[in-house]
Scaffold this motif. Structure first.
Motif, PDB file in Angstrom:
ATOM      1  N   UNK A 121     109.484 -10.575  55.461  1.00 32.81           N
ATOM      2  CA  UNK A 121     109.212  -9.146  55.306  1.00 32.81           C
ATOM      3  C   UNK A 121     107.747  -8.825  55.024  1.00 32.81           C
ATOM      4  N   UNK A 122     106.976  -9.796  54.527  1.00 26.14           N
ATOM      5  CA  UNK A 122     105.592  -9.541  54.114  1.00 26.14           C
ATOM      6  C   UNK A 122     104.581 -10.033  55.150  1.00 26.14           C
ATOM      7  N   UNK A 123     105.041 -10.463  56.319  1.00 24.02           N
ATOM      8  CA  UNK A 123     104.155 -11.092  57.299  1.00 24.02           C
ATOM      9  C   UNK A 123     104.074 -10.252  58.566  1.00 24.02           C
ATOM     10  N   UNK A 124     102.873  -9.894  58.964  1.00 24.60           N
ATOM     11  CA  UNK A 124     102.703  -9.039  60.136  1.00 24.60           C
ATOM     12  C   UNK A 124     103.092  -9.745  61.427  1.00 24.60           C
ATOM     13  N   UNK A 274     104.558  -5.675  42.102  1.00 25.23           N
ATOM     14  CA  UNK A 274     105.843  -5.164  41.651  1.00 25.23           C
ATOM     15  C   UNK A 274     107.056  -5.814  42.282  1.00 25.23           C
ATOM     16  N   UNK A 275     106.838  -6.831  43.115  1.00 23.26           N
ATOM     17  CA  UNK A 275     107.954  -7.482  43.812  1.00 23.26           C
ATOM     18  C   UNK A 275     108.229  -8.872  43.249  1.00 23.26           C
ATOM     19  N   UNK A 276     107.195  -9.720  43.230  1.00 21.96           N
ATOM     20  CA  UNK A 276     107.384 -11.107  42.795  1.00 21.96           C
ATOM     21  C   UNK A 276     106.270 -11.602  41.884  1.00 21.96           C
ATOM     22  N   UNK A 277     105.543 -10.648  41.263  1.00 19.72           N
ATOM     23  CA  UNK A 277     104.343 -11.006  40.505  1.00 19.72           C
ATOM     24  C   UNK A 277     104.486 -10.813  39.001  1.00 19.72           C
ATOM     25  N   UNK A 278     105.703 -10.697  38.511  1.00 22.23           N
ATOM     26  CA  UNK A 278     105.906 -10.432  37.090  1.00 22.23           C
ATOM     27  C   UNK A 278     105.909 -11.727  36.291  1.00 22.23           C
ATOM     28  N   UNK A 307     103.675  -2.149  56.181  1.00 22.30           N
ATOM     29  CA  UNK A 307     104.314  -3.265  55.486  1.00 22.30           C
ATOM     30  C   UNK A 307     105.210  -2.789  54.345  1.00 22.30           C
ATOM     31  N   UNK A 308     104.813  -1.675  53.695  1.00 23.27           N
ATOM     32  CA  UNK A 308     105.552  -1.203  52.536  1.00 23.27           C
ATOM     33  C   UNK A 308     105.219  -1.952  51.260  1.00 23.27           C
ATOM     34  N   UNK A 309     104.272  -2.885  51.334  1.00 25.16           N
ATOM     35  CA  UNK A 309     103.885  -3.691  50.182  1.00 25.16           C
ATOM     36  C   UNK A 309     102.422  -3.464  49.817  1.00 25.16           C
TER      37      UNK A 309
END
Length: 375
Positions: A121-124, A274-278, A307-309
């Protein structure tokens, strides 16, 4: 009316396959070493230039074989020295190849597929869909292009390419045999002579193919992980639904055990705001990696349209690194390189004639490169 048989492109043939080719045309196996040196160490693309090969054999090769690398349609150089090439493949689609300088180290990021079928989902690249696998010639051709960009061909010149990572467009293990052949040429003494520690294959976690790779190669291994638990990784890396983290970790341990030389894996983790950085993700990651011989490479997310990220904030990145380091995991933060020419990690898109139709769901992230002139 019959058509002439297609010529065999010798550029992508590993040493065993090149030896088999010469035996198939009634020649001795040693011819493979001669021709391999001309192709990969002298950089020739004409059989006439192979002066220690008989004229009769050169004429035979001219009739049935060729040395053909893919076409460069665009070259761009970043303000930080990063180089990017758009390379057009047979059929019209293009891939991107990136060379990242870092002091004495020059790392070439090589593509293995036109597009990618995994849709992380995070890769163009994944948003562009998938067209086809690259041939071994098209993969090794990217290394030739990079070496040639520095002038007269000298493949073992450390000022040119010191490391190769299969981290460009595509999932390398879904194009297994051509990727293995290309990597063997990269490490072949009669070709490019790179150390097995300087050739790295990055995978999103195709577990059966990791085991298969361990049977035929001992290149360095990188895991495109990006999440410390299955629930989150299922969202970011859909392949995880087939091969969950526990299976990926076990396959990686088996691969490292086969190498039998105190090798460590590289774990790649893209930090998304806010996705996987906590902090809880960092603590969870420490627990996951505690028994795996590895080093952790934190990658700030590189934005691309639709991307939405967002990239994780500097404070969050530093806190994440601090937690994993204190937890005993060797951790580095990858510097963002080449983002001014869309050459940073996760930004490679090329131009893909998408057979999956996935790209129709997304706003195009790049202009059509099909009409670009020579780079």
């Amino acid at each position: 009316m019959s058509t002439a048989a297609a010529k065999v492109n010798l550029l992508g043939l590993s040493k065993p396959k090149l030896e088999a080719f010469f035996e198939s045309i009634g020649e001795k196996k040693f011819r493979a070493t001669q021709v391999m040196k001309w192709i990969h160490q002298a950089g020739v693309d004409s059989f006439d230039d192979m002066t220690n090969v008989s004229k009769a054999l050169r004429a035979k090769l001219e009739a049935i074989a060729e040395i053909r690398e893919p076409e460069v349609v665009l070259e761009d150089i970043s303000s930080d020295g990063t180089r990017k090439w758009v390379i057009r493949m047979e059929g019209g689609s293009s891939v991107e190849t990136v060379l990242i300088p870092d002091g004495e180290r020059k790392t070439l990021c090589v593509s293995s597929q036109v597009g990618c079928s995994l849709n992380c989902s995070f890769c163009s690249t994944g948003k562009q869909g998938f067209n086809r696998n690259l041939t071994a010639a098209e993969i090794i051709g990217q290394l030739r292009v990079a070496i040639k960009s520095f002038g007269p061909f000298e493949p073992k010149d450390p000022r040119r390419v010191t490391n190769v990572v299969l981290m460009g467009m595509g999932e390398p293990l879904m194009n297994f045999e051509p990727v293995v052949d290309a990597m063997s040429l990269m490490m072949e003494d009669n070709a490019y002579g790179l150390s097995k520690r300087r050739v790295t294959l990055s995978t999103a976690g195709l577990v059966p193919a990791i085991d298969q790779l361990g049977e035929v190669s001992d290149v360095s291994l990188a895991l495109s992980l990006h999440a410390p638990n299955d629930e989150l990784r299922n969202e970011l890396v859909p392949l995880n639904k087939r091969y969950p983290i526990s299976e990926l970790m076990a396959a990686t341990r088996r691969y490292l055990d086969r190498c039998n030389d105190k090798r460590v894996a590289t774990v790649e983790y893209t930090l998304i705001d806010g996705v996987n950085d906590r902090p809880e993700h960092a603590h969870e990651l420490v627990a996951l990696l505690r028994d795996l011989p590895c080093k952790l490479n934190l990658i700030p997310f590189n934005p691309f349209p639709n991307s939405g990220y967002r990239r994780a904030k500097k404070a969050a990145i530093e806190q994440f690194r601090s937690i994993t380091t204190r937890g005993g995991v060797i951790t580095t933060v990858r510097s963002t390189r080449g983002d001014d020419i869309d050459a940073a990690c996760g930004q490679l898109v090329g131009q893909v004639d998408d057979r999956t139709r996935r790209s129709q769901k997304y706003i195009p992230v790049k202009q059509d490169l099909s009409a670009a002139g020579p780079g």
